[in-house]
Motif scaffolding. Structure first.
Motif, PDB file in Angstrom:
ATOM      1  N   ARG A 133       0.851  -1.193   0.000  1.00  0.00           N
ATOM      2  CA  ARG A 133       0.000   0.000   0.000  1.00  0.00           C
ATOM      3  C   ARG A 133       0.887   1.244   0.000  1.00  0.00           C
ATOM      4  O   ARG A 133       1.939   1.264   0.634  1.00  0.00           O
ATOM      5  N   ARG A 134       0.436   2.254  -0.704  1.00  0.00           N
ATOM      6  CA  ARG A 134       1.194   3.499  -0.747  1.00  0.00           C
ATOM      7  C   ARG A 134       0.908   4.342   0.491  1.00  0.00           C
ATOM      8  O   ARG A 134      -0.123   4.199   1.148  1.00  0.00           O
ATOM      9  N   LEU A 135       1.838   5.249   0.774  1.00  0.00           N
ATOM     10  CA  LEU A 135       1.595   6.380   1.662  1.00  0.00           C
ATOM     11  C   LEU A 135       1.523   7.595   0.761  1.00  0.00           C
ATOM     12  O   LEU A 135       2.455   7.854  -0.028  1.00  0.00           O
ATOM     13  N   VAL A 136       0.403   8.354   0.814  1.00  0.00           N
ATOM     14  CA  VAL A 136       0.221   9.452  -0.124  1.00  0.00           C
ATOM     15  C   VAL A 136      -0.011  10.745   0.635  1.00  0.00           C
ATOM     16  O   VAL A 136      -0.543  10.764   1.753  1.00  0.00           O
ATOM     17  N   ASP A 137       0.380  11.831  -0.022  1.00  0.00           N
ATOM     18  CA  ASP A 137       0.107  13.167   0.488  1.00  0.00           C
ATOM     19  C   ASP A 137      -1.247  13.586  -0.077  1.00  0.00           C
ATOM     20  O   ASP A 137      -1.390  13.830  -1.277  1.00  0.00           O
ATOM     21  N   TYR A 138      -2.262  13.611   0.783  1.00  0.00           N
ATOM     22  CA  TYR A 138      -3.611  13.934   0.313  1.00  0.00           C
ATOM     23  C   TYR A 138      -4.019  15.348   0.709  1.00  0.00           C
ATOM     24  O   TYR A 138      -5.204  15.640   0.906  1.00  0.00           O
ATOM     25  N   GLU A 139      -3.010  16.228   0.813  1.00  0.00           N
ATOM     26  CA  GLU A 139      -3.331  17.634   1.064  1.00  0.00           C
ATOM     27  C   GLU A 139      -4.129  18.191  -0.111  1.00  0.00           C
ATOM     28  O   GLU A 139      -5.021  19.023   0.046  1.00  0.00           O
ATOM     29  N   LYS A 140      -3.781  17.709  -1.326  1.00  0.00           N
ATOM     30  CA  LYS A 140      -4.537  18.056  -2.526  1.00  0.00           C
ATOM     31  C   LYS A 140      -5.192  16.778  -3.041  1.00  0.00           C
ATOM     32  O   LYS A 140      -4.533  15.975  -3.695  1.00  0.00           O
ATOM     33  N   PRO A 141      -6.491  16.558  -2.704  1.00  0.00           N
ATOM     34  CA  PRO A 141      -7.150  15.277  -3.026  1.00  0.00           C
ATOM     35  C   PRO A 141      -7.103  14.930  -4.502  1.00  0.00           C
ATOM     36  O   PRO A 141      -7.107  13.752  -4.858  1.00  0.00           O
ATOM     37  N   LEU A 142      -7.072  15.935  -5.382  1.00  0.00           N
ATOM     38  CA  LEU A 142      -7.081  15.646  -6.818  1.00  0.00           C
ATOM     39  C   LEU A 142      -5.680  15.341  -7.342  1.00  0.00           C
ATOM     40  O   LEU A 142      -5.525  14.904  -8.486  1.00  0.00           O
ATOM     41  N   GLU A 143      -4.654  15.584  -6.528  1.00  0.00           N
ATOM     42  CA  GLU A 143      -3.277  15.324  -6.942  1.00  0.00           C
ATOM     43  C   GLU A 143      -2.585  14.517  -5.860  1.00  0.00           C
ATOM     44  O   GLU A 143      -1.724  15.002  -5.128  1.00  0.00           O
ATOM     45  N   LEU A 144      -2.996  13.253  -5.712  1.00  0.00           N
ATOM     46  CA  LEU A 144      -2.417  12.389  -4.690  1.00  0.00           C
ATOM     47  C   LEU A 144      -0.972  12.078  -5.058  1.00  0.00           C
ATOM     48  O   LEU A 144      -0.681  11.517  -6.125  1.00  0.00           O
ATOM     49  N   LYS A 145      -0.076  12.399  -4.166  1.00  0.00           N
ATOM     50  CA  LYS A 145       1.356  12.223  -4.437  1.00  0.00           C
ATOM     51  C   LYS A 145       1.893  11.122  -3.534  1.00  0.00           C
ATOM     52  O   LYS A 145       1.624  11.091  -2.338  1.00  0.00           O
ATOM     53  N   GLU A 146       2.643  10.214  -4.129  1.00  0.00           N
ATOM     54  CA  GLU A 146       3.243   9.119  -3.378  1.00  0.00           C
ATOM     55  C   GLU A 146       4.429   9.654  -2.589  1.00  0.00           C
ATOM     56  O   GLU A 146       5.406  10.159  -3.152  1.00  0.00           O
ATOM     57  N   ILE A 147       4.343   9.524  -1.243  1.00  0.00           N
ATOM     58  CA  ILE A 147       5.456   9.973  -0.405  1.00  0.00           C
ATOM     59  C   ILE A 147       6.060   8.792   0.370  1.00  0.00           C
ATOM     60  O   ILE A 147       6.954   8.988   1.195  1.00  0.00           O
TER      61      ILE A 147
END
Length: 598
Positions: free
Chosen positions: A196-210
């Motif tokens: 499973r990824r850990l994502v930055d969901y500060e911007k829900p439309l631009e989920l970034k894999e962190i």
């Protein structure tokens, strides 16, 4: 030497042989058919029941597996949804700041998540922020997960950027993208990983894999509930992934053909879906497991059918001989009657014993008609005389016992009791005789019962008690006399054994009928005794008084009225008497009516 006519006369199939042929067709063949079909139905039932039981076991296994998979998913969700953790992971810093955030914030969160389950797991965390130090046990390229189970390893995400399992991981959908898959050396160590990824969901439309999570678990622990012994020796259980690859196996699997399990007729295959990735839990059950019980039942059914055939055959021979001998005797007697002066009146075609019976019966017809008429008239007159005699019958036993009690009371000087008993006895017989009338008011019948019970309570004191529950509505109707007292007397004579007895007399209106009930808590009667009362065995005189009451009611009111008895040994007896609600004859016009006053 027999004549030609005598030879032709005996050319027919004897009656006994006909009975045997009928027996063969209607008994033996159905027994064989029933045995065959019952075995087939039982075998199908056993298979269906076994399949249902195994299906239930698979559902339990599935629930256990999904629970453990859910535990791993829950651990990942703790990290995936931890906003403070995500916030720290996207902050770049160096030196002491990075080390402090790693040791005081990030590592405790990983420890809490790891320790929140009882499963033996190894957790790999790959972080995109390379300012955090790597903390791991062993080498990622030569991992030995069993050495660091219960621990977590922190790597930089760059270590797996070129790994096929990371590159092929599905595009991220918030909270939904997660996968069970064997990666790295999972197959070698009999493990499976939850990715499973850990994502930055500060911007829900631009989920970034962190970051990326890999939680490794033992397949033996994850699929611990999958045990072939739970469904039978010789069975096999498999867990397959969505591509049909075997993840776990318990028991010996049937032979494979062209890479797929053959549909061997000797095995029953049952499947159950597991998890969100549509894994399959497959069970292969040898039919021999079901056939063991089926074979026992088959032998039992064959044995029962054989015994039935033997018993029925002997019974058929005996019955056919039994009736054949008696038929021959009837023919012999009827042929003897043919020597009398009787004329033939009935024709019967055939060449068997019945033709001779018909001939003899025709010759006896006229005399039999006359005899039947005479016997019928005689029986009617006898029955009427018998019922008249029963109607007027007074129990000498009761009179003798009462006079004896009066004598004892006089002897001991109990004048008050003596006087009450004499008055009640006089009242009892005055109401019993009733000027020779058969039909009396219900009030008189109840007074006669009360007089009888007064005598009994005077004799026995508190050992006998009676309770009356009479609907006043029924007082205005009439009944055949002496229908209640015989049952109370019967309860005292046959239902009373030592301890005090309680008797309840009720009378109610039910539709157009009057229903009396005499209920006692005596010793009761068996069903066989009740049957003998209404259908007496020849030579026994059980229940004469009860049949007397029943006969008088039916003779006067009709066959649908009368007496019924319910009883159980040790509990008591309930007698129900049903009569129509009929008023007394009107003095003006002498008619009966069920409604309205005279």
């Amino acid at each position: 030497m027999p004549t030609l006519g005598e030879k032709q006369k005996h050319k027919y199939i004897p009656f006994g042989y006909k009975l045997m042929i009928t027996y063969m067709v209607f008994i033996i063949l159905p027994v064989i058919a029933i045995g065959y079909f019952s075995h087939s139905m039982y075998q199908d039932s056993i298979r269906q029941q076994t399949k249902n039981n195994i299906q239930g076991t698979l559902v339990q296994m599935k629930d256990n597996i999904e629970y453990k998979m859910g535990e791993v998913d829950r651990i990942s969700t703790m990290l995936y949804g931890d906003y403070s953790l995500i916030t720290q992971l996207r902050v770049y810093g160096k030196g002491w700041d990075s080390f402090e955030r790693t040791t005081k914030i990030i590592m405790p969160k990983f420890s809490i998540a790891l320790n929140s389950t009882g499963l033996n797991i190894a957790m790999f965390l790959f972080l995109e922020n390379d300012t955090f130090p790597e903390i791991y046990y062993g080498s990622i390229d030569n991992e030995r997960p069993e050495d660091f189970e219960g621990s977590y390893n922190i790597y930089h995400l760059s270590r797996i950027q070129d790994k096929a399992w990371h590159m092929d991981f599905p595009p991220e959908q918030f909270g939904k993208t997660k996968l069970w898959q064997r990666v790295e050396k999972d197959r070698e160590f009999k493990r499976i990983s939850f990715l499973r990824r850990l994502v930055d969901y500060e911007k829900p439309l631009e989920l970034k894999e962190i970051g990326f999570m890999r939680i490794s678990a033992r397949t033996e622990e994850l699929f611990q509930a999958v045990d072939y012994q739970k469904i039978g020796v010789g069975s096999a259980l498999l867990i397959k992934d969505e591509l049909g690859r075997v993840l776990y196996q318990s028991g010996t699997v049937p032979k494979e053909t062209s890479g797929k399990l053959s549909q061997n007729a000797e095995f029953l295959t049952i499947r159950e879906s597991v998890g969100e990735q549509t894994w399959q839990l497959e069970a292969y059950v040898p039919l021999t497991v079901m056939e063991q019980d089926s074979a026992k039942v088959r032998m039992f059914i064959i044995l029962i059918c054989f015994l039935c055939l033997v018993v029925f055959t002997f019974a058929g021979v005996f019955i056919s001989r039994y009736f054949s001998v008696r038929m021959n005797k009837i023919v012999f007697v009827l042929n003897a009657f043919r020597e009398g002066d009787l004329r033939k009146r009935m024709g019967y075609r055939g060449k068997d014993e019945f033709s001779q019976i018909a001939s003899a019966l025709n010759e006896m017809g006229r005399n039999i008609d006359n005899l039947i008429e005479q016997v019928y008239v005689t029986q009617i007159e006898k029955k009427e005389a018998e019922l008249e005699s029963l109607q007027a019958q007074i129990n000498p036993h009761f009179l003798y016992n009462t006079l004896s009690s009066i004598s004892r009371l006089a002897q001991f000087g109990e004048v008050d009791k003596l006087q009450r008993m004499v008055l009640d006895l006089a009242k009892f017989y005055r109401l019993s005789l009733n000027e020779g009338r058969t039909v009396i008011p219900i009030r008189s019948e109840l007074e006669q019962v009360q007089a009888y019970m007064n005598i009994q309570t005077t004799k026995f004191g508190d050992s006998v008690s009676v309770f009356y529950d009479i609907d006043p509505e029924i007082i205005k109707y009439v009944t055949v006399k002496l229908i209640l007292q015989p049952f109370i007397e019967n309860a005292l004579e046959h239902g009373w054994f030592g301890s005090p007895i309680h008797i309840r007399v009720s009378g109610k209106m039910e539709d157009d009928n009057i229903v009396f009930k005499i209920i006692d808590d005596g010793i009761g009667m068996s069903e066989d005794l009740i049957r003998q009362i209404f259908d007496p065995v020849e030579g026994l005189n059980t229940g004469f008084g009860i049949r007397n009451v029943n006969s008088r009611i039916q003779l006067h009111f009709g066959a649908k009225y009368g007496v019924t008895i319910g009883s159980r040994p040790g509990i008591g007896t309930t007698v129900q008497i049903v009569i129509p609600a009929e008023r007394a004859e009107c003095p003006n016009h002498g008619t009966k009516g069920k409604q309205g006053p005279c």
